[in-house]
Design an enzyme around this catalytic site. Structure first.
Site, PDB file in Angstrom:
ATOM      1  N   HIS A 150       0.829  -1.209  -0.286  1.00 13.40           N
ATOM      2  CA  HIS A 150       0.229   0.046  -0.415  1.00 13.40           C
ATOM      3  C   HIS A 150       0.919   1.429   0.093  1.00 13.40           C
ATOM      4  CE1 HIS A 150      -3.368  -2.788   1.660  1.00 13.40           C
ATOM      5  NE2 HIS A 150      -2.374  -3.418   2.839  1.00 13.40           N
TER       6      HIS A 150
HETATM    7  C1  BDR Z   1      -3.005   1.016   5.593  1.00 10.09           C
HETATM    8  O1  BDR Z   1      -2.288   0.133   7.609  1.00 10.09           O
HETATM    9  C2  BDR Z   1      -0.976   0.073   7.758  1.00 10.09           C
HETATM   10  O2  BDR Z   1      -0.870  -1.008   8.098  1.00 10.09           O
HETATM   11  C3  BDR Z   1       0.032  -0.369   6.541  1.00 10.09           C
HETATM   12  O3  BDR Z   1       0.856   0.517   6.573  1.00 10.09           O
HETATM   13  C4  BDR Z   1      -0.923   0.798   5.250  1.00 10.09           C
HETATM   14  O4  BDR Z   1      -0.665   2.587   5.544  1.00 10.09           O
HETATM   15  C5  BDR Z   1      -3.049  -0.303   4.837  1.00 10.09           C
HETATM   16  O5  BDR Z   1      -4.197  -0.335   4.840  1.00 10.09           O
END
Ligand code: BDR
Ligand code: CA
Length: 344
Positions: A267
Protein backbone atom coordinates in the site's frame (compact mmCIF):
# COMPACT_ATOMS: atom_id res chain seq x y z
CA UNK A 1 21.07 15.19 -12.08
CA UNK A 2 20.27 18.48 -13.75
CA UNK A 3 16.70 19.05 -12.46
CA UNK A 4 16.22 20.26 -8.91
CA UNK A 5 15.19 17.57 -6.49
CA UNK A 6 11.63 17.76 -5.22
CA UNK A 7 11.12 18.31 -1.52
CA UNK A 8 9.10 15.44 -0.04
CA UNK A 9 7.58 15.29 3.45
CA UNK A 10 6.44 11.89 4.73
CA UNK A 11 4.00 11.02 7.52
CA UNK A 12 4.30 7.36 8.48
CA UNK A 13 3.37 4.77 11.12
CA UNK A 14 6.35 2.50 10.28
CA UNK A 15 5.25 -0.42 9.71
CA UNK A 16 6.65 -2.90 7.15
CA UNK A 17 5.21 -1.22 4.05
CA UNK A 18 5.91 2.28 5.40
CA UNK A 19 9.59 1.26 5.68
CA UNK A 20 9.54 0.13 2.07
CA UNK A 21 7.96 3.44 1.07
CA UNK A 22 10.80 5.30 2.79
CA UNK A 23 13.40 3.09 1.06
CA UNK A 24 11.75 3.89 -2.28
CA UNK A 25 11.93 7.63 -1.62
CA UNK A 26 15.58 7.41 -0.53
CA UNK A 27 16.32 5.51 -3.73
CA UNK A 28 14.57 8.06 -5.96
CA UNK A 29 17.08 10.56 -7.34
CA UNK A 30 14.43 13.22 -8.02
CA UNK A 31 13.27 13.25 -4.37
CA UNK A 32 14.73 14.89 -1.30
CA UNK A 33 13.07 13.76 1.91
CA UNK A 34 12.98 16.94 4.02
CA UNK A 35 11.14 15.59 7.05
CA UNK A 36 9.44 12.56 8.55
CA UNK A 37 6.41 12.77 10.85
CA UNK A 38 5.94 9.74 13.10
CA UNK A 39 2.34 8.84 13.73
CA UNK A 40 0.90 6.26 16.13
CA UNK A 41 -0.76 3.44 14.21
CA UNK A 42 0.80 0.13 13.30
CA UNK A 43 2.76 0.45 16.56
CA UNK A 44 2.91 3.12 19.28
CA UNK A 45 4.39 6.47 18.35
CA UNK A 46 7.62 6.02 20.33
CA UNK A 47 8.31 2.78 18.47
CA UNK A 48 7.47 4.47 15.14
CA UNK A 49 10.09 7.13 15.95
CA UNK A 50 12.67 4.45 16.77
CA UNK A 51 11.87 2.62 13.54
CA UNK A 52 12.22 5.79 11.47
CA UNK A 53 15.50 6.75 13.14
CA UNK A 54 16.87 3.20 12.84
CA UNK A 55 15.94 3.04 9.17
CA UNK A 56 17.64 6.37 8.51
CA UNK A 57 20.73 5.04 10.25
CA UNK A 58 20.69 1.91 8.09
CA UNK A 59 20.19 4.00 4.95
CA UNK A 60 22.89 6.54 5.81
CA UNK A 61 20.34 9.39 5.98
CA UNK A 62 20.73 10.54 9.59
CA UNK A 63 20.33 14.21 8.61
CA UNK A 64 16.62 13.87 7.84
CA UNK A 65 14.58 15.32 10.73
CA UNK A 66 12.19 12.86 12.40
CA UNK A 67 9.39 14.30 14.54
CA UNK A 68 7.25 12.57 17.11
CA UNK A 69 3.48 12.82 16.77
CA UNK A 70 0.56 12.55 19.15
CA UNK A 71 0.45 9.49 21.41
CA UNK A 72 -3.22 8.84 20.60
CA UNK A 73 -5.80 9.64 17.91
CA UNK A 74 -7.87 12.86 18.15
CA UNK A 75 -10.65 11.29 20.16
CA UNK A 76 -10.57 7.50 19.83
CA UNK A 77 -8.36 5.21 21.92
CA UNK A 78 -5.25 4.02 20.04
CA UNK A 79 -5.31 0.60 18.39
CA UNK A 80 -2.11 -0.93 17.04
CA UNK A 81 -1.41 -3.77 14.60
CA UNK A 82 1.45 -5.91 15.90
CA UNK A 83 -0.32 -8.95 14.44
CA UNK A 84 0.23 -7.47 10.97
CA UNK A 85 3.62 -5.77 11.34
CA UNK A 86 5.36 -7.58 14.20
CA UNK A 87 6.02 -6.61 17.84
CA UNK A 88 8.20 -3.64 16.89
CA UNK A 89 6.53 -2.91 13.57
CA UNK A 90 9.18 -4.29 11.26
CA UNK A 91 8.36 -7.98 11.33
CA UNK A 92 11.43 -10.09 12.11
CA UNK A 93 13.87 -7.30 11.15
CA UNK A 94 16.27 -5.63 13.55
CA UNK A 95 17.44 -2.11 12.83
CA UNK A 96 20.71 -0.52 14.00
CA UNK A 97 20.57 1.70 17.06
CA UNK A 98 20.11 5.26 15.89
CA UNK A 99 22.68 7.95 16.66
CA UNK A 100 20.21 10.78 15.99
CA UNK A 101 17.15 11.90 17.96
CA UNK A 102 13.71 13.26 17.24
CA UNK A 103 13.27 17.00 16.73
CA UNK A 104 12.40 19.39 19.55
CA UNK A 105 9.15 20.26 17.72
CA UNK A 106 6.34 17.75 17.21
CA UNK A 107 5.06 16.12 14.05
CA UNK A 108 2.18 18.56 13.52
CA UNK A 109 4.63 21.45 13.71
CA UNK A 110 6.94 19.56 11.36
CA UNK A 111 4.17 19.50 8.74
CA UNK A 112 3.66 23.25 9.06
CA UNK A 113 7.38 24.06 9.05
CA UNK A 114 8.03 21.95 5.96
CA UNK A 115 5.08 23.46 4.07
CA UNK A 116 6.10 27.01 4.96
CA UNK A 117 9.75 26.33 4.04
CA UNK A 118 8.73 25.10 0.54
CA UNK A 119 5.57 27.08 -0.31
CA UNK A 120 3.83 25.64 -3.36
CA UNK A 121 6.62 23.10 -3.86
CA UNK A 122 6.29 20.47 -1.18
CA UNK A 123 5.09 16.98 -2.06
CA UNK A 124 3.55 15.30 0.98
CA UNK A 125 2.74 11.63 1.50
CA UNK A 126 0.69 10.28 4.41
CA UNK A 127 0.75 6.52 4.89
CA UNK A 128 -0.55 6.26 8.45
CA UNK A 129 -3.52 7.54 10.43
CA UNK A 130 -4.11 11.25 9.75
CA UNK A 131 -3.86 12.46 13.36
CA UNK A 132 -0.85 14.73 12.88
CA UNK A 133 -1.99 16.11 9.55
CA UNK A 134 -5.33 17.03 11.13
CA UNK A 135 -3.49 18.78 14.00
CA UNK A 136 -1.28 20.58 11.47
CA UNK A 137 -4.36 21.78 9.57
CA UNK A 138 -5.81 23.17 12.80
CA UNK A 139 -2.54 25.06 13.37
CA UNK A 140 -2.20 26.23 9.75
CA UNK A 141 -5.50 26.26 7.82
CA UNK A 142 -3.61 27.48 4.71
CA UNK A 143 -1.68 24.19 4.58
CA UNK A 144 -3.66 22.76 1.61
CA UNK A 145 -2.66 25.78 -0.48
CA UNK A 146 0.98 25.61 0.62
CA UNK A 147 1.39 22.04 -0.67
CA UNK A 148 2.16 21.17 -4.26
CA UNK A 149 0.68 17.70 -3.90
CA UNK A 150 -0.69 15.48 -1.15
CA UNK A 151 -0.99 11.72 -1.51
CA UNK A 152 -2.91 9.82 1.16
CA UNK A 153 -2.92 6.04 1.52
CA UNK A 154 -6.23 5.43 3.20
CA UNK A 155 -9.80 4.33 2.84
CA UNK A 156 -11.56 1.76 0.69
CA UNK A 157 -13.85 2.94 -2.08
CA UNK A 158 -16.72 0.66 -3.08
CA UNK A 159 -14.57 -2.09 -1.58
CA UNK A 160 -14.42 -4.09 1.65
CA UNK A 161 -12.30 -2.93 4.56
CA UNK A 162 -9.24 -4.61 6.10
CA UNK A 163 -9.99 -3.62 9.71
CA UNK A 164 -13.78 -3.80 9.88
CA UNK A 165 -15.98 -5.13 7.08
CA UNK A 166 -16.05 -1.60 5.61
CA UNK A 167 -13.11 0.36 7.10
CA UNK A 168 -9.45 0.52 6.08
CA UNK A 169 -6.78 0.61 8.82
CA UNK A 170 -5.40 4.18 8.54
CA UNK A 171 -8.85 5.75 8.51
CA UNK A 172 -10.22 3.31 11.07
CA UNK A 173 -7.55 4.18 13.67
CA UNK A 174 -8.44 7.89 13.60
CA UNK A 175 -11.69 8.49 11.70
CA UNK A 176 -12.14 11.98 13.18
CA UNK A 177 -8.72 13.03 11.85
CA UNK A 178 -9.49 11.66 8.39
CA UNK A 179 -12.81 13.51 8.36
CA UNK A 180 -11.09 16.77 9.32
CA UNK A 181 -8.49 16.32 6.58
CA UNK A 182 -11.09 15.66 3.87
CA UNK A 183 -13.12 18.66 5.08
CA UNK A 184 -10.02 20.89 4.92
CA UNK A 185 -9.57 20.08 1.24
CA UNK A 186 -13.15 21.00 0.31
CA UNK A 187 -12.29 24.57 -0.63
CA UNK A 188 -8.95 24.18 -2.37
CA UNK A 189 -8.04 23.90 -6.03
CA UNK A 190 -5.48 21.10 -5.72
CA UNK A 191 -7.27 17.93 -4.68
CA UNK A 192 -5.43 15.34 -2.57
CA UNK A 193 -4.77 12.01 -4.23
CA UNK A 194 -6.36 9.25 -2.17
CA UNK A 195 -5.29 5.64 -2.67
CA UNK A 196 -7.64 3.19 -1.00
CA UNK A 197 -7.52 -0.58 -0.66
CA UNK A 198 -9.52 -0.89 -3.89
CA UNK A 199 -6.34 0.30 -5.61
CA UNK A 200 -3.42 -0.66 -3.38
CA UNK A 201 -4.43 -4.32 -3.10
CA UNK A 202 -3.59 -4.62 -6.80
CA UNK A 203 0.06 -4.17 -5.90
CA UNK A 204 1.24 -7.51 -4.54
CA UNK A 205 4.79 -8.24 -3.43
CA UNK A 206 5.73 -11.91 -3.89
CA UNK A 207 8.78 -14.07 -3.07
CA UNK A 208 9.72 -13.93 -6.77
CA UNK A 209 9.69 -10.12 -6.74
CA UNK A 210 11.75 -10.12 -3.51
CA UNK A 211 14.32 -12.31 -5.30
CA UNK A 212 14.36 -9.80 -8.17
CA UNK A 213 14.95 -7.02 -5.64
CA UNK A 214 17.89 -8.90 -4.11
CA UNK A 215 19.30 -9.53 -7.60
CA UNK A 216 18.94 -5.83 -8.47
CA UNK A 217 20.93 -5.05 -5.32
CA UNK A 218 23.65 -7.46 -6.45
CA UNK A 219 23.21 -9.69 -3.44
CA UNK A 220 22.40 -13.38 -3.38
CA UNK A 221 19.75 -14.59 -1.00
CA UNK A 222 17.81 -17.83 -0.54
CA UNK A 223 14.39 -17.47 -2.20
CA UNK A 224 11.59 -16.99 0.32
CA UNK A 225 8.97 -19.73 0.33
CA UNK A 226 5.70 -20.53 2.04
CA UNK A 227 7.37 -23.83 3.08
CA UNK A 228 10.14 -22.09 5.06
CA UNK A 229 9.92 -22.35 8.85
CA UNK A 230 8.29 -19.24 10.28
CA UNK A 231 10.76 -16.45 10.90
CA UNK A 232 13.54 -17.92 8.74
CA UNK A 233 16.25 -15.26 8.67
CA UNK A 234 17.37 -13.62 5.43
CA UNK A 235 20.72 -14.77 4.08
CA UNK A 236 21.27 -11.60 2.04
CA UNK A 237 24.67 -9.99 2.57
CA UNK A 238 23.28 -6.54 1.72
CA UNK A 239 22.11 -4.94 5.01
CA UNK A 240 19.08 -3.13 3.57
CA UNK A 241 17.86 -6.14 1.60
CA UNK A 242 18.30 -8.27 4.74
CA UNK A 243 16.08 -5.92 6.75
CA UNK A 244 13.47 -5.70 3.99
CA UNK A 245 13.38 -9.50 3.60
CA UNK A 246 13.10 -10.10 7.35
CA UNK A 247 10.33 -7.49 7.57
CA UNK A 248 8.54 -8.75 4.49
CA UNK A 249 8.57 -12.38 5.68
CA UNK A 250 6.38 -11.42 8.65
CA UNK A 251 4.05 -9.48 6.33
CA UNK A 252 3.86 -12.49 3.95
CA UNK A 253 3.00 -14.76 6.86
CA UNK A 254 0.26 -12.39 8.02
CA UNK A 255 -1.33 -12.19 4.57
CA UNK A 256 -1.02 -15.98 4.24
CA UNK A 257 -2.83 -16.48 7.55
CA UNK A 258 -5.59 -14.16 6.32
CA UNK A 259 -6.11 -16.50 3.35
CA UNK A 260 -4.63 -14.10 0.79
CA UNK A 261 -1.63 -16.19 -0.24
CA UNK A 262 2.11 -15.93 0.55
CA UNK A 263 2.32 -12.33 -0.65
CA UNK A 264 1.80 -8.83 0.70
CA UNK A 265 0.09 -5.65 -0.45
CA UNK A 266 2.49 -2.74 -0.88
CA UNK A 267 0.00 0.00 0.00
CA UNK A 268 2.48 2.60 1.21
CA UNK A 269 5.26 2.18 -1.40
CA UNK A 270 2.61 2.73 -4.07
CA UNK A 271 1.65 6.01 -2.37
CA UNK A 272 5.33 7.05 -2.34
CA UNK A 273 5.72 6.20 -6.02
CA UNK A 274 2.53 8.07 -6.95
CA UNK A 275 3.74 11.09 -5.00
CA UNK A 276 6.69 11.31 -7.40
CA UNK A 277 4.74 10.22 -10.49
CA UNK A 278 0.94 10.56 -10.35
CA UNK A 279 0.72 9.00 -13.85
CA UNK A 280 1.14 5.50 -12.38
CA UNK A 281 -2.54 5.67 -11.45
CA UNK A 282 -5.80 6.86 -13.01
CA UNK A 283 -8.33 8.80 -10.94
CA UNK A 284 -11.89 9.92 -10.53
CA UNK A 285 -12.74 12.97 -8.46
CA UNK A 286 -15.56 12.87 -5.93
CA UNK A 287 -16.68 14.37 -2.65
CA UNK A 288 -15.37 12.08 0.08
CA UNK A 289 -16.39 11.88 3.73
CA UNK A 290 -15.87 9.50 6.62
CA UNK A 291 -18.58 7.77 8.62
CA UNK A 292 -18.07 8.72 12.28
CA UNK A 293 -21.22 7.56 14.02
CA UNK A 294 -22.38 4.35 12.34
CA UNK A 295 -22.60 1.50 14.81
CA UNK A 296 -21.39 -0.95 12.15
CA UNK A 297 -19.77 1.42 9.65
CA UNK A 298 -17.56 3.81 11.68
CA UNK A 299 -14.41 4.58 9.70
CA UNK A 300 -15.97 3.81 6.32
CA UNK A 301 -14.90 6.16 3.52
CA UNK A 302 -17.75 7.20 1.25
CA UNK A 303 -17.31 8.68 -2.22
CA UNK A 304 -20.39 10.49 -3.48
CA UNK A 305 -19.89 9.55 -7.14
CA UNK A 306 -23.32 10.77 -8.19
CA UNK A 307 -23.00 14.12 -6.36
CA UNK A 308 -26.13 13.57 -4.30
CA UNK A 309 -24.71 15.56 -1.37
CA UNK A 310 -24.42 18.70 -3.51
CA UNK A 311 -20.77 19.11 -2.43
CA UNK A 312 -17.72 19.83 -4.56
CA UNK A 313 -15.15 17.03 -5.05
CA UNK A 314 -12.44 17.08 -2.39
CA UNK A 315 -10.37 14.08 -3.52
CA UNK A 316 -8.89 12.39 -6.55
CA UNK A 317 -9.55 8.72 -5.90
CA UNK A 318 -7.21 6.18 -7.49
CA UNK A 319 -9.19 3.69 -9.57
CA UNK A 320 -6.57 1.80 -11.63
CA UNK A 321 -2.82 1.25 -11.39
CA UNK A 322 -0.02 -0.02 -13.60
CA UNK A 323 1.35 -2.51 -11.04
CA UNK A 324 4.01 -3.89 -13.38
CA UNK A 325 5.45 -0.44 -14.03
CA UNK A 326 5.39 0.24 -10.30
CA UNK A 327 7.33 -2.94 -9.50
CA UNK A 328 9.89 -2.36 -12.26
CA UNK A 329 10.57 1.04 -10.78
CA UNK A 330 10.49 -0.12 -7.16
CA UNK A 331 12.96 -2.94 -7.80
CA UNK A 332 15.40 -0.90 -9.86
CA UNK A 333 15.41 2.08 -7.48
CA UNK A 334 15.51 0.25 -4.16
CA UNK A 335 17.92 -2.34 -5.60
CA UNK A 336 20.38 0.31 -6.80
CA UNK A 337 20.05 2.23 -3.55
CA UNK A 338 20.73 -0.91 -1.47
CA UNK A 339 23.73 -1.82 -3.65
CA UNK A 340 25.27 1.61 -3.08
CA UNK A 341 25.06 1.46 0.73
CA UNK A 342 28.23 0.54 2.60
CA UNK A 343 28.40 -3.18 3.47
CA UNK A 344 30.14 -3.87 6.75
C1 BDR B 1 -2.43 0.58 5.73
O1 BDR B 1 -2.50 0.05 7.04
C2 BDR B 1 -1.20 -0.17 7.54
O2 BDR B 1 -1.14 -1.34 8.29
C3 BDR B 1 -0.27 -0.18 6.36
O3 BDR B 1 1.01 0.31 6.74
C4 BDR B 1 -0.95 0.73 5.37
O4 BDR B 1 -0.56 2.08 5.54
C5 BDR B 1 -3.22 -0.32 4.82
O5 BDR B 1 -4.54 -0.40 5.25
CA1 CA C 1 1.26 2.66 7.03
Amino acid sequence: MSARRQAVFVDVDTGVDDAMALAYLFGSPEAEVVGIASTAGNVGVQQVCENNLGLLQLCGRTGVPVSKGAEVPLSAPLRTAEDTHGPQGLGYARLPDPTSEVTSYDAAQAWVRAARAHPGELIAVATGPLTNLALALRAEPALPRLLKRLVIMGGAFDYRGNTTPVAEWNVSVDPEAAAEVFAAFSDTGELPIVLGLNLTENVMMTPQLMSSLAAAAGTSSSPMSVDDPRGTASTASDPLIRVLEDAMRFYFEFHHDCGEGYLAHLHDPLAAAVALDPNLVTYRSAPVDVELTGTLTRGMTIADWSLRWGRKPNALIGISVDAEKFFDRFISRVGAFAAALPHS
